[in-house]
Design a protein around this motif. Structure first.
Motif, PDB file in Angstrom:
ATOM      1  N   LEU A 161       0.829  -1.211   0.000  1.00 35.07           N
ATOM      2  CA  LEU A 161       0.000   0.000   0.000  1.00 35.07           C
ATOM      3  C   LEU A 161       0.866   1.265   0.000  1.00 35.07           C
ATOM      4  O   LEU A 161       0.518   2.266  -0.630  1.00 35.07           O
ATOM      5  CB  LEU A 161      -0.969  -0.023   1.190  1.00 35.07           C
ATOM      6  CG  LEU A 161      -2.217   0.829   1.011  1.00 35.07           C
ATOM      7  CD1 LEU A 161      -2.979   0.471  -0.252  1.00 35.07           C
ATOM      8  CD2 LEU A 161      -3.147   0.670   2.219  1.00 35.07           C
ATOM      9  N   TYR A 162       2.009   1.208   0.701  1.00 41.67           N
ATOM     10  CA  TYR A 162       2.930   2.354   0.628  1.00 41.67           C
ATOM     11  C   TYR A 162       3.404   2.547  -0.821  1.00 41.67           C
ATOM     12  O   TYR A 162       3.513   3.676  -1.301  1.00 41.67           O
ATOM     13  CB  TYR A 162       4.125   2.162   1.568  1.00 41.67           C
ATOM     14  CG  TYR A 162       3.887   2.708   2.961  1.00 41.67           C
ATOM     15  CD1 TYR A 162       3.856   4.083   3.202  1.00 41.67           C
ATOM     16  CD2 TYR A 162       3.698   1.851   4.039  1.00 41.67           C
ATOM     17  CE1 TYR A 162       3.628   4.590   4.477  1.00 41.67           C
ATOM     18  CE2 TYR A 162       3.466   2.344   5.327  1.00 41.67           C
ATOM     19  CZ  TYR A 162       3.434   3.713   5.532  1.00 41.67           C
ATOM     20  OH  TYR A 162       3.197   4.209   6.789  1.00 41.67           O
ATOM     21  N   ALA A 163       3.681   1.437  -1.501  1.00 42.31           N
ATOM     22  CA  ALA A 163       4.133   1.548  -2.899  1.00 42.31           C
ATOM     23  C   ALA A 163       3.044   2.214  -3.738  1.00 42.31           C
ATOM     24  O   ALA A 163       3.329   3.095  -4.568  1.00 42.31           O
ATOM     25  CB  ALA A 163       4.478   0.164  -3.443  1.00 42.31           C
TER      26      ALA A 163
ATOM     27  N   MET B 144       0.706   7.731  -6.187  1.00 41.24           N
ATOM     28  CA  MET B 144      -0.497   8.572  -6.300  1.00 41.24           C
ATOM     29  C   MET B 144      -0.082  10.035  -6.331  1.00 41.24           C
ATOM     30  O   MET B 144       0.606  10.507  -5.422  1.00 41.24           O
ATOM     31  CB  MET B 144      -1.446   8.304  -5.126  1.00 41.24           C
ATOM     32  CG  MET B 144      -2.068   6.929  -5.173  1.00 41.24           C
ATOM     33  SD  MET B 144      -3.220   6.711  -3.790  1.00 41.24           S
ATOM     34  CE  MET B 144      -3.861   5.082  -4.196  1.00 41.24           C
ATOM     35  N   PRO B 145      -0.526  10.775  -7.345  1.00 44.31           N
ATOM     36  CA  PRO B 145      -0.001  12.136  -7.548  1.00 44.31           C
ATOM     37  C   PRO B 145      -0.335  13.117  -6.424  1.00 44.31           C
ATOM     38  O   PRO B 145       0.421  14.060  -6.200  1.00 44.31           O
ATOM     39  CB  PRO B 145      -0.659  12.577  -8.868  1.00 44.31           C
ATOM     40  CG  PRO B 145      -1.814  11.657  -9.071  1.00 44.31           C
ATOM     41  CD  PRO B 145      -1.453  10.363  -8.406  1.00 44.31           C
ATOM     42  N   ASN B 146      -1.463  12.919  -5.740  1.00 41.72           N
ATOM     43  CA  ASN B 146      -1.838  13.917  -4.722  1.00 41.72           C
ATOM     44  C   ASN B 146      -1.641  13.441  -3.284  1.00 41.72           C
ATOM     45  O   ASN B 146      -2.186  14.016  -2.342  1.00 41.72           O
ATOM     46  CB  ASN B 146      -3.283  14.381  -4.948  1.00 41.72           C
ATOM     47  CG  ASN B 146      -3.352  15.323  -6.130  1.00 41.72           C
ATOM     48  OD1 ASN B 146      -3.309  14.880  -7.276  1.00 41.72           O
ATOM     49  ND2 ASN B 146      -3.356  16.622  -5.859  1.00 41.72           N
ATOM     50  N   ILE B 147      -0.858  12.371  -3.145  1.00 40.17           N
ATOM     51  CA  ILE B 147      -0.565  11.856  -1.804  1.00 40.17           C
ATOM     52  C   ILE B 147       0.908  12.109  -1.484  1.00 40.17           C
ATOM     53  O   ILE B 147       1.781  11.831  -2.308  1.00 40.17           O
ATOM     54  CB  ILE B 147      -0.851  10.329  -1.735  1.00 40.17           C
ATOM     55  CG1 ILE B 147      -2.341  10.042  -1.920  1.00 40.17           C
ATOM     56  CG2 ILE B 147      -0.303   9.711  -0.454  1.00 40.17           C
ATOM     57  CD1 ILE B 147      -3.253  10.472  -0.789  1.00 40.17           C
ATOM     58  N   THR B 148       1.165  12.624  -0.282  1.00 40.72           N
ATOM     59  CA  THR B 148       2.545  12.760   0.202  1.00 40.72           C
ATOM     60  C   THR B 148       2.699  11.859   1.417  1.00 40.72           C
ATOM     61  O   THR B 148       1.951  12.002   2.390  1.00 40.72           O
ATOM     62  CB  THR B 148       2.839  14.216   0.636  1.00 40.72           C
ATOM     63  OG1 THR B 148       2.575  15.068  -0.473  1.00 40.72           O
ATOM     64  CG2 THR B 148       4.271  14.384   1.098  1.00 40.72           C
TER      65      THR B 148
END
Ligand code: LLP
Length: 419
Positions: free
Chosen positions: A181-183, A188-192
């Motif tokens: 899930l971290y990968a 994901m473009p809007n997740i930091t």
């Protein structure tokens, strides 16, 4: 430090007699000690020394605006589980950039609210939640900071209703699938990616489950680093217990020292540590005052019927919790008897304590101890009873922080059918 002590036979909160508070504000009435809350906060904070850390007080334990305000003045962060709690934090002067948001059911509106306020971290509890947050962040035109809340499958040895870190619980992401899930989060473009989080349960009285959890999280952090995922924050949740009866939980100092010792021996020393204590900050700093309405002596049981019931304090009914019950005045007392201390609500689960040795008469005021956490915030208006008032004592000053609601206020949001 304990602010609730007897002086000349009268129970005091800091420098104010609780009998006086009961007379002035009426009962049921929750009373909190400001200095005890502050003392506890400093005990946790100082235990971290120079290490990069943040205390995020778990708002759900006691969400009164004055309590949140006292903590925000200390520079506290906050752990929230709803948009309503976020609004409380902001209105109490809290800083959104120190807020972490957990919970398995965050709605679209709550995600937007958190993003717009600029909270520090969404603690993600499922793969679907992660995708949804990415979509909403894209829509809002911002980056969403996240940690995955890991379910480490560790038994916290506490009441089953407040265990959250076992496989059968609805909380968190199984540690086995966290790497994948971290990968996905990374792509994901809007997740930091901000960190990793967990919370395994509440009212823990031993260190072992906390230490085992930290072990597992550190292994995960190492594995993630190996895969090029760098984390900043390690959020260990809340859960430290308090002594209600004869429990001997670790002190905040011991709790922090043990965990930091473990961290120092790992390859992740540089992580910022977040903890989310609720009960351990406010639980012992509050009590509930209630007055005897009737004394009923029966064939097999005696009852002290109080003006506070299960709607005012649900912990005994819900978790079979034991809370010490003390008279606010020990003066001029007659013989003691064994009483079930019950409320006026029409339920046999409506009790505050069972089989207590007390000397009581109509009009006496009793104090239910350690009611600062999960007391006032879990009340209801069942039986159309108004919510209890709340008072904060600050040395010799008494502040009303929730006044008693009127019957008109209680009924204001309801309406009858037209015609
Ligand atoms: N963080 C998260 C994500 C939580 O779910 C909780 C509590 C906490 C922190 C704070 O835990 P604490 O330090 O207070 O143990 N109503 C129950 C307790 C429910 C706790 C729920 N989660 C009771 O009266 O015992």
């Amino acid at each position: 430090m304990n602010s609730f002590v007897y002086r000349d036979g009268y129970l005091f909160a800091e420098e104010v007699s609780l009998a006086t508070i009961a007379d002035r504000f009426g009962t049921p009435c929750y009373v909190y000690s400001r200095s005890m809350i502050e003392d506890r906060w400093h005990a946790f904070d100082e235990a971290f020394g120079a290490r990069d850390h943040r205390l995020c007080y778990s708002v759900k334990a006691n969400s009164n605006l004055a309590v949140l305000n006292v903590l925000s003045r200390l520079g506290s962060g906050f752990g929230i589980v709803s948009g309503g709690e976020l609004e409380r934090v902001l209105r109490a002067g809290g800083d959104a950039s120190r807020v972490v948001f957990s919970g398995v059911g965050k709605s679209d509106a709550e995600m937007r609210q958190g993003l717009q306020a600029g909270i520090d971290c969404f603690n993600i509890e499922s793969a679907d939640e992660l995708s949804r947050l990415n979509d909403i962040a894209a829509d809002t035109g911002v980056q969403a900071p996240i940690a995955l809340r890991i379910n480490p499958d560790i038994d916290p040895n506490t009441h089953p209703y407040i265990s959250t870190g076992l496989k059968q619980n609805k909380f968190g992401i199984p540690i086995e699938i966290a790497g994948d899930l971290y990968a996905r989060a990374q792509s994901m473009p809007n997740i930091t990616i901000n960190g990793v989080a967990c919370h395994i349960g509440s009212q823990l009285t031993e260190m072992a489950p906390f230490v085992d959890t930290l072990d597992r999280l550190l292994m995960l952090v190492d594995a993630l680093r190996g895969n090029g995922v760098e984390l900043k924050n390690l959020d260990l949740g809340g859960g430290l217990g308090i002594p209600y009866r004869d429990e001997q939980p670790p002190t905040p100092q011991d709790y922090v020292a043990t965990l930091m010792d473990k961290l120092d021996k790992s390859s992740s020393k540089e992580l910022r540590i977040i903890i989310e204590p609720g009960r351990a900050l406010v639980g012992e700093a509050g009590l509930l005052l209630t007055r005897v309405e009737y004394v009923k002596h029966g064939e097999i049981k005696n009852f002290a019927v109080m003006d506070a019931g299960v709607n005012d304090f649900i912990r005994p009914a819900l978790y079979d919790a034991w809370h010490e019950i003390l008279p606010v005045s020990k003066r001029g007392k007659g013989a003691t008897h064994t009483y079930d201390v019950v409320g006026p609500v029409c339920e046999s689960s409506d009790f505050l304590g069972r089989e207590r040795e007390l000397s009581v008469a109509k009009g006496d005021v009793l104090a239910i101890k350690c009611a600062g956490a999960y007391g006032a915030c879990m009340t209801s208006r069942y039986n159309t009873r108004p919510l209890a008032v709340e008072v904060m004592v600050d040395k010799d000053k008494t502040h009303l922080i929730r006044r008693r609601e009127t019957i008109d206020e209680m009924l204001a949001t309801e309406s009858i059918l037209p015609g």
